[in-house]
Design a protein around this motif. Sequence first.
Motif, PDB file in Angstrom:
ATOM      1  N   GLY A 247       0.815  -1.206   0.000  1.00 59.19           N
ATOM      2  CA  GLY A 247       0.000   0.000   0.000  1.00 59.19           C
ATOM      3  C   GLY A 247       0.849   1.258   0.000  1.00 59.19           C
ATOM      4  N   VAL A 248       1.933   1.250   0.774  1.00 59.01           N
ATOM      5  CA  VAL A 248       2.849   2.398   0.801  1.00 59.01           C
ATOM      6  C   VAL A 248       3.498   2.581  -0.567  1.00 59.01           C
ATOM      7  CG1 VAL A 248       4.982   3.308   1.790  1.00 59.01           C
ATOM      8  CG2 VAL A 248       3.273   2.238   3.276  1.00 59.01           C
ATOM      9  N   ALA A 249       3.950   1.478  -1.160  1.00 61.97           N
ATOM     10  CA  ALA A 249       4.588   1.557  -2.477  1.00 61.97           C
ATOM     11  C   ALA A 249       3.617   2.073  -3.528  1.00 61.97           C
ATOM     12  CB  ALA A 249       5.131   0.190  -2.879  1.00 61.97           C
ATOM     13  N   LEU A 250       2.399   1.573  -3.508  1.00 64.99           N
ATOM     14  CA  LEU A 250       1.394   2.034  -4.468  1.00 64.99           C
ATOM     15  C   LEU A 250       1.099   3.516  -4.263  1.00 64.99           C
ATOM     16  CD1 LEU A 250      -0.468   1.172  -6.758  1.00 64.99           C
ATOM     17  CD2 LEU A 250      -2.188   0.568  -5.051  1.00 64.99           C
ATOM     18  N   GLY A 251       1.014   3.930  -2.984  1.00 66.58           N
ATOM     19  CA  GLY A 251       0.799   5.346  -2.701  1.00 66.58           C
ATOM     20  C   GLY A 251       1.941   6.205  -3.213  1.00 66.58           C
ATOM     21  N   TYR A 252       3.182   5.702  -3.057  1.00 67.92           N
ATOM     22  CA  TYR A 252       4.332   6.446  -3.584  1.00 67.92           C
ATOM     23  C   TYR A 252       4.214   6.632  -5.089  1.00 67.92           C
ATOM     24  CZ  TYR A 252       8.743   6.850  -5.980  1.00 67.92           C
ATOM     25  OH  TYR A 252       9.715   7.210  -6.870  1.00 67.92           O
ATOM     26  N   PHE A 253       3.888   5.569  -5.811  1.00 76.65           N
ATOM     27  CA  PHE A 253       3.819   5.668  -7.265  1.00 76.65           C
ATOM     28  C   PHE A 253       2.683   6.585  -7.707  1.00 76.65           C
ATOM     29  CE2 PHE A 253       6.465   1.824  -7.209  1.00 76.65           C
ATOM     30  CZ  PHE A 253       7.384   2.162  -8.185  1.00 76.65           C
ATOM     31  N   VAL A 254       1.561   6.558  -7.008  1.00 78.45           N
ATOM     32  CA  VAL A 254       0.447   7.446  -7.357  1.00 78.45           C
ATOM     33  C   VAL A 254       0.843   8.906  -7.140  1.00 78.45           C
ATOM     34  CG1 VAL A 254      -1.884   8.151  -6.715  1.00 78.45           C
ATOM     35  CG2 VAL A 254      -1.346   5.719  -6.958  1.00 78.45           C
ATOM     36  N   VAL A 255       1.423   9.197  -5.977  1.00 73.84           N
ATOM     37  CA  VAL A 255       1.841  10.575  -5.688  1.00 73.84           C
ATOM     38  C   VAL A 255       2.903  11.029  -6.683  1.00 73.84           C
ATOM     39  CG1 VAL A 255       3.026  12.040  -4.010  1.00 73.84           C
ATOM     40  CG2 VAL A 255       1.234  10.469  -3.254  1.00 73.84           C
ATOM     41  N   SER A 256       3.868  10.160  -6.949  1.00 81.75           N
ATOM     42  CA  SER A 256       4.937  10.505  -7.888  1.00 81.75           C
ATOM     43  C   SER A 256       4.378  10.767  -9.282  1.00 81.75           C
ATOM     44  CB  SER A 256       5.969   9.374  -7.926  1.00 81.75           C
ATOM     45  OG  SER A 256       6.991   9.655  -8.859  1.00 81.75           O
ATOM     46  N   TRP A 257       3.440   9.925  -9.726  1.00 83.82           N
ATOM     47  CA  TRP A 257       2.858  10.092 -11.060  1.00 83.82           C
ATOM     48  C   TRP A 257       2.087  11.413 -11.147  1.00 83.82           C
ATOM     49  CZ3 TRP A 257      -2.151  10.485 -12.973  1.00 83.82           C
ATOM     50  CH2 TRP A 257      -2.286  10.350 -14.363  1.00 83.82           C
ATOM     51  N   ILE A 258       1.309  11.732 -10.107  1.00 80.00           N
ATOM     52  CA  ILE A 258       0.540  12.974 -10.114  1.00 80.00           C
ATOM     53  C   ILE A 258       1.469  14.187 -10.184  1.00 80.00           C
ATOM     54  CG2 ILE A 258      -0.961  14.453  -8.725  1.00 80.00           C
ATOM     55  CD1 ILE A 258      -2.330  11.910  -7.713  1.00 80.00           C
ATOM     56  N   VAL A 259       2.512  14.184  -9.358  1.00 78.78           N
ATOM     57  CA  VAL A 259       3.454  15.309  -9.348  1.00 78.78           C
ATOM     58  C   VAL A 259       4.138  15.443 -10.703  1.00 78.78           C
ATOM     59  CG1 VAL A 259       5.585  16.204  -8.332  1.00 78.78           C
ATOM     60  CG2 VAL A 259       3.821  15.223  -6.857  1.00 78.78           C
ATOM     61  N   MET A 260       4.573  14.332 -11.270  1.00 84.43           N
ATOM     62  CA  MET A 260       5.263  14.387 -12.554  1.00 84.43           C
ATOM     63  C   MET A 260       4.326  14.869 -13.663  1.00 84.43           C
ATOM     64  SD  MET A 260       8.415  13.586 -11.963  1.00 84.43           S
ATOM     65  CE  MET A 260       9.114  13.168 -13.559  1.00 84.43           C
ATOM     66  N   GLN A 261       3.070  14.452 -13.616  1.00 86.57           N
ATOM     67  CA  GLN A 261       2.119  14.903 -14.633  1.00 86.57           C
ATOM     68  C   GLN A 261       1.812  16.391 -14.495  1.00 86.57           C
ATOM     69  OE1 GLN A 261       0.766  13.180 -17.322  1.00 86.57           O
ATOM     70  NE2 GLN A 261       2.381  11.768 -16.722  1.00 86.57           N
ATOM     71  N   LEU A 262       1.771  16.877 -13.279  1.00 84.65           N
ATOM     72  CA  LEU A 262       1.530  18.302 -13.067  1.00 84.65           C
ATOM     73  C   LEU A 262       2.714  19.146 -13.535  1.00 84.65           C
ATOM     74  CD1 LEU A 262      -0.159  18.265  -9.537  1.00 84.65           C
ATOM     75  CD2 LEU A 262      -1.244  18.788 -11.737  1.00 84.65           C
ATOM     76  N   LEU A 263       3.928  18.663 -13.285  1.00 82.61           N
ATOM     77  CA  LEU A 263       5.127  19.422 -13.655  1.00 82.61           C
ATOM     78  C   LEU A 263       5.525  19.236 -15.109  1.00 82.61           C
ATOM     79  CD1 LEU A 263       7.378  18.827 -10.497  1.00 82.61           C
ATOM     80  CD2 LEU A 263       6.016  20.853 -11.059  1.00 82.61           C
ATOM     81  N   PHE A 264       5.277  18.037 -15.651  1.00 79.92           N
ATOM     82  CA  PHE A 264       5.724  17.721 -17.019  1.00 79.92           C
ATOM     83  C   PHE A 264       4.579  17.059 -17.792  1.00 79.92           C
ATOM     84  CE2 PHE A 264       9.191  17.176 -13.954  1.00 79.92           C
ATOM     85  CZ  PHE A 264      10.062  18.164 -14.382  1.00 79.92           C
ATOM     86  N   PRO A 265       3.562  17.824 -18.150  1.00 77.95           N
ATOM     87  CA  PRO A 265       2.416  17.234 -18.868  1.00 77.95           C
ATOM     88  C   PRO A 265       2.815  16.804 -20.271  1.00 77.95           C
ATOM     89  CG  PRO A 265       2.216  19.620 -18.746  1.00 77.95           C
ATOM     90  CD  PRO A 265       3.385  19.265 -17.890  1.00 77.95           C
ATOM     91  N   GLN A 266       2.716  15.521 -20.548  1.00 77.21           N
ATOM     92  CA  GLN A 266       3.179  14.986 -21.827  1.00 77.21           C
ATOM     93  C   GLN A 266       2.330  15.469 -23.001  1.00 77.21           C
ATOM     94  OE1 GLN A 266       3.546  10.721 -21.622  1.00 77.21           O
ATOM     95  NE2 GLN A 266       4.696  10.779 -19.731  1.00 77.21           N
ATOM     96  N   GLY A 267       1.001  15.625 -22.784  1.00 77.73           N
ATOM     97  CA  GLY A 267       0.151  16.018 -23.895  1.00 77.73           C
ATOM     98  C   GLY A 267       0.547  17.368 -24.477  1.00 77.73           C
ATOM     99  N   GLN A 268       0.838  18.339 -23.627  1.00 77.28           N
ATOM    100  CA  GLN A 268       1.233  19.662 -24.102  1.00 77.28           C
ATOM    101  C   GLN A 268       2.571  19.605 -24.833  1.00 77.28           C
ATOM    102  OE1 GLN A 268       1.142  22.452 -20.862  1.00 77.28           O
ATOM    103  NE2 GLN A 268      -0.945  21.912 -20.262  1.00 77.28           N
ATOM    104  N   LEU A 269       3.492  18.810 -24.293  1.00 78.13           N
ATOM    105  CA  LEU A 269       4.807  18.714 -24.934  1.00 78.13           C
ATOM    106  C   LEU A 269       4.700  18.039 -26.290  1.00 78.13           C
ATOM    107  CD1 LEU A 269       6.885  17.739 -21.800  1.00 78.13           C
ATOM    108  CD2 LEU A 269       7.117  19.843 -23.122  1.00 78.13           C
ATOM    109  N   ALA A 270       3.854  17.000 -26.359  1.00 79.63           N
ATOM    110  CA  ALA A 270       3.730  16.295 -27.632  1.00 79.63           C
ATOM    111  C   ALA A 270       3.133  17.204 -28.699  1.00 79.63           C
ATOM    112  CB  ALA A 270       2.845  15.050 -27.450  1.00 79.63           C
ATOM    113  N   SER A 271       2.175  18.027 -28.324  1.00 76.49           N
ATOM    114  CA  SER A 271       1.540  18.908 -29.295  1.00 76.49           C
ATOM    115  C   SER A 271       2.434  20.052 -29.694  1.00 76.49           C
ATOM    116  CB  SER A 271       0.223  19.452 -28.727  1.00 76.49           C
ATOM    117  OG  SER A 271       0.488  20.250 -27.570  1.00 76.49           O
ATOM    118  N   GLY A 272       3.419  20.360 -28.824  1.00 76.60           N
ATOM    119  CA  GLY A 272       4.290  21.483 -29.128  1.00 76.60           C
ATOM    120  C   GLY A 272       5.541  21.108 -29.877  1.00 76.60           C
ATOM    121  N   GLN A 273       5.770  19.804 -30.103  1.00 75.97           N
ATOM    122  CA  GLN A 273       6.981  19.399 -30.786  1.00 75.97           C
ATOM    123  C   GLN A 273       6.794  19.429 -32.290  1.00 75.97           C
ATOM    124  OE1 GLN A 273       7.856  15.568 -29.083  1.00 75.97           O
ATOM    125  NE2 GLN A 273       9.019  16.434 -27.411  1.00 75.97           N
TER     126      GLN A 273
END
Length: 201
Positions: free
Chosen positions: A175-201
């Motif tokens: 549960g702790v590991a899953l929580g880490y990955f969820v939090v990490s994924w959310i933070v990374m998506q907020l800081l580095f949104p792939q959709g915007q980068l893909a459309s801007g390339q």
Amino acid sequence: MRPGAAMPRVDMLCLRPVERTRLPMYANIRPFLELCVMARGPQDLPASPSWLVIAAAGYFAVGAAIAWPLYPPGLALLSAGVDVALLFGIAAGLLAWRGYTVRWLQTALALAGSGFLMGVVALPIVFSLYRAILTGSEATFSALAYWVLVGWIIAIYGYIFTQALSLKSRWSGLGVALGYFVVSWIVMQLLFPQGQLASGQ
């Protein structure tokens, strides 16, 4: 030689030079390989700052390689750096919460070392998925292998957190590991949104 004394072993002299050079490297990697199959715990790793630097560098390099096709070079490096900071920062926070800050060095080494090895395994799978997206082709096997690896690394991190945090149940560690990955994924998506980068390339 006095009577009854043991004869010295000489079988190591028969080793070829190439085999002798491989032994130290394997001895260094073996604890992390055993960690990845949950045969060792973070407490079995050396509390070595130099080893942590090496493991963190490998983890960073793999993260940068995975992010490279998705972002401009500078942003790919930055995202890999943020990923390392999240890994170490969340681990430090969890250990502080449980009162085990003295365990941070070995815990961080276990997380970064196992993450690096699993990242190396994941690289060809991830790039196969990238190629399939670019060409519009099917990649069922690669997608299945990717999710198997995701489940495996969650299990490894759950095992590490169970040991490092002295949790009573492995389910709690998962549960702790899953929580880490969820939090990490959310933070990374907020800081580095792939959709915007893909459309801007």
